[in-house]
Design a protein around this motif. Structure first.
Motif, mmCIF file in Angstrom:
data_model
loop_
_atom_site.group_PDB
_atom_site.id
_atom_site.type_symbol
_atom_site.label_atom_id
_atom_site.label_comp_id
_atom_site.label_asym_id
_atom_site.label_seq_id
_atom_site.Cartn_x
_atom_site.Cartn_y
_atom_site.Cartn_z
ATOM 1 N N ILE A 88 5.908 7.692 3.718
ATOM 2 C CA ILE A 88 6.653 7.219 2.554
ATOM 3 C C ILE A 88 7.606 6.141 3.072
ATOM 4 O O ILE A 88 8.489 6.415 3.882
ATOM 5 C CB ILE A 88 7.446 8.353 1.884
ATOM 6 C CG1 ILE A 88 6.528 9.517 1.513
ATOM 7 C CG2 ILE A 88 8.171 7.834 0.630
ATOM 8 C CD1 ILE A 88 7.267 10.741 0.969
ATOM 9 N N LYS A 171 8.923 5.576 -8.403
ATOM 10 C CA LYS A 171 7.738 6.049 -7.703
ATOM 11 C C LYS A 171 7.952 5.848 -6.211
ATOM 12 O O LYS A 171 8.602 4.889 -5.784
ATOM 13 C CB LYS A 171 6.471 5.334 -8.184
ATOM 14 C CG LYS A 171 6.469 3.826 -8.038
ATOM 15 C CD LYS A 171 5.196 3.204 -8.622
ATOM 16 C CE LYS A 171 5.212 1.692 -8.517
ATOM 17 N NZ LYS A 171 3.997 1.068 -9.110
ATOM 18 N N MET A 173 6.425 5.202 -2.571
ATOM 19 C CA MET A 173 5.257 4.440 -2.125
ATOM 20 C C MET A 173 4.911 4.740 -0.668
ATOM 21 O O MET A 173 5.753 4.629 0.228
ATOM 22 C CB MET A 173 5.516 2.945 -2.298
ATOM 23 C CG MET A 173 5.978 2.570 -3.717
ATOM 24 S SD MET A 173 4.739 2.941 -4.983
ATOM 25 C CE MET A 173 3.584 1.622 -4.697
ATOM 26 N N TRP A 181 0.314 7.913 -5.475
ATOM 27 C CA TRP A 181 1.761 7.873 -5.291
ATOM 28 C C TRP A 181 2.386 9.206 -5.679
ATOM 29 O O TRP A 181 1.777 10.001 -6.386
ATOM 30 C CB TRP A 181 2.398 6.767 -6.154
ATOM 31 C CG TRP A 181 1.612 5.503 -6.259
ATOM 32 C CD1 TRP A 181 1.122 4.946 -7.411
ATOM 33 C CD2 TRP A 181 1.215 4.631 -5.198
ATOM 34 N NE1 TRP A 181 0.431 3.789 -7.117
ATOM 35 C CE2 TRP A 181 0.468 3.567 -5.765
ATOM 36 C CE3 TRP A 181 1.404 4.638 -3.814
ATOM 37 C CZ2 TRP A 181 -0.077 2.539 -5.015
ATOM 38 C CZ3 TRP A 181 0.853 3.608 -3.067
ATOM 39 C CH2 TRP A 181 0.138 2.587 -3.668
ATOM 40 N N HIS A 183 5.533 10.358 -8.009
ATOM 41 C CA HIS A 183 6.334 9.644 -9.011
ATOM 42 C C HIS A 183 7.000 10.585 -9.997
ATOM 43 O O HIS A 183 6.594 11.741 -10.182
ATOM 44 C CB HIS A 183 5.476 8.603 -9.747
ATOM 45 C CG HIS A 183 4.357 9.185 -10.569
ATOM 46 N ND1 HIS A 183 4.520 9.602 -11.861
ATOM 47 C CD2 HIS A 183 3.049 9.395 -10.274
ATOM 48 C CE1 HIS A 183 3.361 10.041 -12.334
ATOM 49 N NE2 HIS A 183 2.449 9.935 -11.392
ATOM 50 N N CYS A 202 -2.578 10.998 -8.819
ATOM 51 C CA CYS A 202 -1.214 10.878 -8.316
ATOM 52 C C CYS A 202 -0.460 12.198 -8.505
ATOM 53 O O CYS A 202 -0.919 13.093 -9.205
ATOM 54 C CB CYS A 202 -0.490 9.744 -9.029
ATOM 55 S SG CYS A 202 -1.023 8.090 -8.504
#
Length: 275
Positions: A88, A171, A173, A181, A183, A202
């Motif tokens: 991340i 979100k 990334m 992702w 989020h 996601c």
């Protein structure tokens, strides 16, 4: 076992001590033991997401310091949340949501055909000229939405930041080719569901602000105005492990989760075929 993840150590102990009720349960433990080999050792900070449990765990020095519910991918093969390791690296505030082409065709285009131009005005969508980084916003009625719904034409739709945006307010990334992702989400009711495998791949978070606070060492970023896609780098990249554990240690016992994605069944058949 000090150099292995504590999940691995406890699963191995369960196998060694006969903490299972049948050969099939032992096989499930062994499959999960193999997956746990890929998890990090007991040092540093990292995040583990386990779709079968529909939970995210924040680790520091081998201990869970916080966890939360998540909504992960549906059992449908094209919607499953994939296993992966990544970092991340940053958070995007006021994010866009870019609708995948298949979702646009199956879910959005039929409603656009009913509502017309009002769909874009009321729900905050834009039609873009192409899939490139320099795409332009174009007239939403300039494409054949019947052809889009039938899958003959692809259209790039994105949803502008706002209360209804599918990405919520932020979100997290970790660049990856699958476009997965972590989020925020405005659909709080799905977080409350017992069955939380409902996304398109996601991972939707119960409390995105709480994760941001932890990732940014107690000082989560705030958006500067209404500009979309405000990128804020983490102080230090944090490893993320999306795994698939259907057997998880809990105290002195093992908790089992349904094999929603069929990975246990597939691997068991493959193992049996070797003999």
């Amino acid at each position: 076992m000090g150099w292995m993840n504590p999940i691995y150590a406890k699963l191995r102990a369960a196998v060694a001590s006969g903490l299972y009720r049948s050969d099939s349960e032992r096989r499930v433990l062994e499959l999960n033991l193999e997956r746990a080999r890929a998890l990090p050792s007991g040092t540093g900070r990292y995040v583990i997401v386990n779709p079968p449990a529909a939970r995210l765990y924040m680790y520091e020095d081998g201990q869970v310091v916080d966890s939360m519910r998540v909504v992960a991918g549906r059992p449908d093969p094209i919607a499953q949340t994939p296993m992966m390791n990544a970092f991340i690296r940053y958070v995007a505030l006021n994010p866009y949501w870019n609708s995948p082409a298949d979702i646009t065709a199956k879910r959005l285009a039929p409603t656009i055909l009913k509502e017309g131009r009002a769909y874009f005005r009321n729900r905050g969508y834009e039609l873009l000229s192409d899939w490139g980084p320099n795409a332009r916003v174009i007239d939403p009625m300039s494409v054949d939405w019947h052809a889009v719904a039938a899958g003959r034409v692809q259209a790039r739709l994105r949803q502008k930041p706002g209360p209804a945006n599918s990405m919520g307010k932020m979100k997290f990334m970790f660049p990856n080719p699958q476009g997965i992702w972590l989020h925020d989400t405005p659909e709080r009711e799905k977080i409350e569901d017992a069955a939380r495998l409902q996304s398109n791949g996601c991972v939707r978070l119960e409390d995105a602000k709480r994760l941001a606070r932890w990732l940014f060492n107690g000082r989560p970023p705030s958006p500067q105005g209404a500009k979309p896609e405000q990128k804020v780098n983490l102080p230090q990249a944090v490893p993320l492990y999306i795994t698939y554990l259907t057997a998880v240690p809990s105290g002195t016992s093992i908790v089992y989760f349904d094999d929603f994605y069929g990975k246990d069944r597939t691997e068991t058949r493959r193992f049996a075929g070797l003999f």
